[in-house]
Design a protein around this motif. Structure first.
Motif, PDB file in Angstrom:
ATOM      1  N   LEU A   1      10.758  -2.229  15.401  1.00 20.29           N
ATOM      2  CA  LEU A   1      11.575  -2.169  14.190  1.00 20.29           C
ATOM      3  C   LEU A   1      11.463  -3.450  13.366  1.00 20.29           C
ATOM      4  O   LEU A   1      11.409  -3.409  12.137  1.00 20.29           O
ATOM      5  N   ILE A   2      11.407  -4.574  14.050  1.00 24.72           N
ATOM      6  CA  ILE A   2      11.276  -5.867  13.367  1.00 24.72           C
ATOM      7  C   ILE A   2       9.953  -5.922  12.609  1.00 24.72           C
ATOM      8  O   ILE A   2       9.912  -6.254  11.413  1.00 24.72           O
ATOM      9  N   VAL A   3       8.868  -5.568  13.287  1.00 27.56           N
ATOM     10  CA  VAL A   3       7.550  -5.569  12.652  1.00 27.56           C
ATOM     11  C   VAL A   3       7.510  -4.560  11.512  1.00 27.56           C
ATOM     12  O   VAL A   3       6.974  -4.835  10.428  1.00 27.56           O
ATOM     13  N   TRP A   4       8.088  -3.391  11.723  1.00 26.28           N
ATOM     14  CA  TRP A   4       8.139  -2.339  10.704  1.00 26.28           C
ATOM     15  C   TRP A   4       8.823  -2.868   9.440  1.00 26.28           C
ATOM     16  O   TRP A   4       8.327  -2.661   8.328  1.00 26.28           O
ATOM     17  N   ALA A   5       9.947  -3.535   9.590  1.00 21.61           N
ATOM     18  CA  ALA A   5      10.677  -4.066   8.434  1.00 21.61           C
ATOM     19  C   ALA A   5       9.844  -5.104   7.681  1.00 21.61           C
ATOM     20  O   ALA A   5       9.775  -5.079   6.447  1.00 21.61           O
ATOM     21  N   LEU A   6       9.225  -6.007   8.411  1.00 18.95           N
ATOM     22  CA  LEU A   6       8.447  -7.080   7.775  1.00 18.95           C
ATOM     23  C   LEU A   6       7.177  -6.547   7.114  1.00 18.95           C
ATOM     24  O   LEU A   6       6.820  -6.969   6.011  1.00 18.95           O
ATOM     25  N   TRP A   7       6.513  -5.618   7.765  1.00 24.83           N
ATOM     26  CA  TRP A   7       5.265  -5.081   7.231  1.00 24.83           C
ATOM     27  C   TRP A   7       5.511  -4.156   6.038  1.00 24.83           C
ATOM     28  O   TRP A   7       4.908  -4.318   4.983  1.00 24.83           O
ATOM     29  N   SER A   8       6.422  -3.189   6.207  1.00 23.58           N
ATOM     30  CA  SER A   8       6.603  -2.173   5.160  1.00 23.58           C
ATOM     31  C   SER A   8       7.224  -2.742   3.881  1.00 23.58           C
ATOM     32  O   SER A   8       6.998  -2.218   2.800  1.00 23.58           O
TER      33      SER A   8
ATOM     34  N   THR B   1       0.838  -1.200   0.000  1.00 29.22           N
ATOM     35  CA  THR B   1       0.000   0.000   0.000  1.00 29.22           C
ATOM     36  C   THR B   1       0.873   1.250   0.000  1.00 29.22           C
ATOM     37  O   THR B   1       2.089   1.189   0.282  1.00 29.22           O
ATOM     38  N   THR B   2       0.248   2.368  -0.252  1.00 26.47           N
ATOM     39  CA  THR B   2       0.971   3.644  -0.207  1.00 26.47           C
ATOM     40  C   THR B   2       1.534   3.879   1.194  1.00 26.47           C
ATOM     41  O   THR B   2       2.674   4.343   1.346  1.00 26.47           O
ATOM     42  N   THR B   3       0.765   3.541   2.215  1.00 26.35           N
ATOM     43  CA  THR B   3       1.230   3.713   3.595  1.00 26.35           C
ATOM     44  C   THR B   3       2.465   2.854   3.847  1.00 26.35           C
ATOM     45  O   THR B   3       3.437   3.326   4.442  1.00 26.35           O
ATOM     46  N   GLN B   4       2.436   1.609   3.388  1.00 24.39           N
ATOM     47  CA  GLN B   4       3.606   0.741   3.543  1.00 24.39           C
ATOM     48  C   GLN B   4       4.809   1.327   2.815  1.00 24.39           C
ATOM     49  O   GLN B   4       5.931   1.291   3.332  1.00 24.39           O
ATOM     50  N   LYS B   5       4.595   1.844   1.622  1.00 28.55           N
ATOM     51  CA  LYS B   5       5.696   2.433   0.848  1.00 28.55           C
ATOM     52  C   LYS B   5       6.314   3.615   1.587  1.00 28.55           C
ATOM     53  O   LYS B   5       7.540   3.738   1.654  1.00 28.55           O
ATOM     54  N   VAL B   6       5.464   4.478   2.137  1.00 27.18           N
ATOM     55  CA  VAL B   6       5.973   5.637   2.879  1.00 27.18           C
ATOM     56  C   VAL B   6       6.809   5.173   4.076  1.00 27.18           C
ATOM     57  O   VAL B   6       7.919   5.663   4.297  1.00 27.18           O
ATOM     58  N   PHE B   7       6.276   4.205   4.832  1.00 24.96           N
ATOM     59  CA  PHE B   7       7.002   3.712   5.997  1.00 24.96           C
ATOM     60  C   PHE B   7       8.265   2.937   5.597  1.00 24.96           C
ATOM     61  O   PHE B   7       9.269   2.978   6.310  1.00 24.96           O
ATOM     62  N   ARG B   8       8.240   2.254   4.455  1.00 17.73           N
ATOM     63  CA  ARG B   8       9.432   1.561   3.958  1.00 17.73           C
ATOM     64  C   ARG B   8      10.515   2.574   3.601  1.00 17.73           C
ATOM     65  O   ARG B   8      11.680   2.408   3.958  1.00 17.73           O
ATOM     66  N   ILE B   9      10.128   3.651   2.936  1.00 15.36           N
ATOM     67  CA  ILE B   9      11.099   4.689   2.564  1.00 15.36           C
ATOM     68  C   ILE B   9      11.669   5.351   3.815  1.00 15.36           C
ATOM     69  O   ILE B   9      12.885   5.572   3.907  1.00 15.36           O
ATOM     70  N   LEU B  10      10.816   5.640   4.796  1.00 17.41           N
ATOM     71  CA  LEU B  10      11.301   6.229   6.051  1.00 17.41           C
ATOM     72  C   LEU B  10      12.294   5.298   6.751  1.00 17.41           C
ATOM     73  O   LEU B  10      13.335   5.751   7.231  1.00 17.41           O
ATOM     74  N   LEU B  11      11.960   4.011   6.793  1.00 18.49           N
ATOM     75  CA  LEU B  11      12.857   3.041   7.425  1.00 18.49           C
ATOM     76  C   LEU B  11      14.175   2.950   6.661  1.00 18.49           C
ATOM     77  O   LEU B  11      15.252   2.916   7.261  1.00 18.49           O
ATOM     78  N   ALA B  12      14.096   2.930   5.342  1.00 16.95           N
ATOM     79  CA  ALA B  12      15.311   2.855   4.526  1.00 16.95           C
ATOM     80  C   ALA B  12      16.201   4.079   4.772  1.00 16.95           C
ATOM     81  O   ALA B  12      17.420   3.938   4.944  1.00 16.95           O
ATOM     82  N   LEU B  13      15.611   5.252   4.791  1.00 19.21           N
ATOM     83  CA  LEU B  13      16.385   6.479   5.039  1.00 19.21           C
ATOM     84  C   LEU B  13      16.988   6.471   6.444  1.00 19.21           C
ATOM     85  O   LEU B  13      18.137   6.893   6.634  1.00 19.21           O
ATOM     86  N   PHE B  14      16.220   5.991   7.420  1.00 23.21           N
ATOM     87  CA  PHE B  14      16.728   5.859   8.782  1.00 23.21           C
ATOM     88  C   PHE B  14      17.940   4.930   8.813  1.00 23.21           C
ATOM     89  O   PHE B  14      18.945   5.222   9.465  1.00 23.21           O
TER      90      PHE B  14
END
Length: 141
Positions: A122-129, A8-21
Motif C-alpha cells: 500500500l505504501i509503494v502503491w501510494a507513492l508510485w500512483s 502514466t495511464t496505468t498510474q492514473k488507473v491505480f491512483r483512482i482505484l486506491l482513492a476509491l478504496f
C-alpha cells in the motif's frame, strides 16, 4: 519538490482505484465496519477506540478525495497517504500479536500475518500512483 507531476495511464488507473478504496474504507470506518476496526486499535493508544476509528475514517476519506481531485498537490498527498499507512501499521501488528479476529477473513494468525505483508504494498502503491517518487527524484536533479 515540484507540485504537479505527469503520471502514466496505468498510474492514473491505480491512483483512482486506491482513492476509491480509501473513500470506501473511510466510509466503512464510520458505518458498517466500525466495531470491526476497533479491534485494530492497540490497547496502548490513549484515546477511545471508537474515536480513533472515527478519526482514521475521516482521514481516509479526506486522503482518498484529495488523491482524486487535488491535482496540483497529488505528489504531496501520495506522501501523506504513505505516512498514514505507516502510522496505522502498529494497529495491524497489534491485531496479529493479540490474535484479534476481524472482518470474517482475519480469523487466524496466518491470515493476520499475511495481511502485514500488504502494508508495504500500500505504501509503494501510494507513492508510485501519485507520482510522489517521480516528483522526489525530479527535485534531486
Amino acid at each position: 519538490m515540484k507540485n504537479e507531476v505527469k503520471t502514466t495511464t496505468t498510474q492514473k488507473v491505480f491512483r483512482i482505484l486506491l482513492a476509491l478504496f480509501m473513500i470506501y474504507a473511510g466510509f466503512s470506518h464510520l458505518t458498517f465496519n466500525r466495531i470491526e476496526f476497533q479491534t485494530q486499535v492497540p490497547d496502548w493508544v490513549p484515546l477511545s477506540k471508537d474515536l480513533v476509528v472515527i478519526l482514521s475514517g475521516i482521514v481516509e476519506m479526506a486522503l482518498g478525495l484529495s488523491l482524486l481531485f487535488w491535482k496540483k498537490q497529488r505528489a504531496r498527498i501520495g506522501w501523506a497517504l504513505a505516512l498514514f499507512f505507516i502510522l496505522i501499521f502498529p494497529g495491524n501488528i497489534a491485531q496479529y500479536l493479540d490474535g484479534r479476529d476481524a472482518f470474517g477473513a482475519l480469523n487466524s494468525d496466518r491470515a493476520r500475518l499475511i495481511r502485514l505483508f500488504f502494508q508495504p504494498v500500500l505504501i509503494v502503491w501510494a507513492l508510485w500512483s501519485s507520482g510522489a517518487w517521480k516528483a522526489w527524484r525530479n527535485s534531486k536533479k
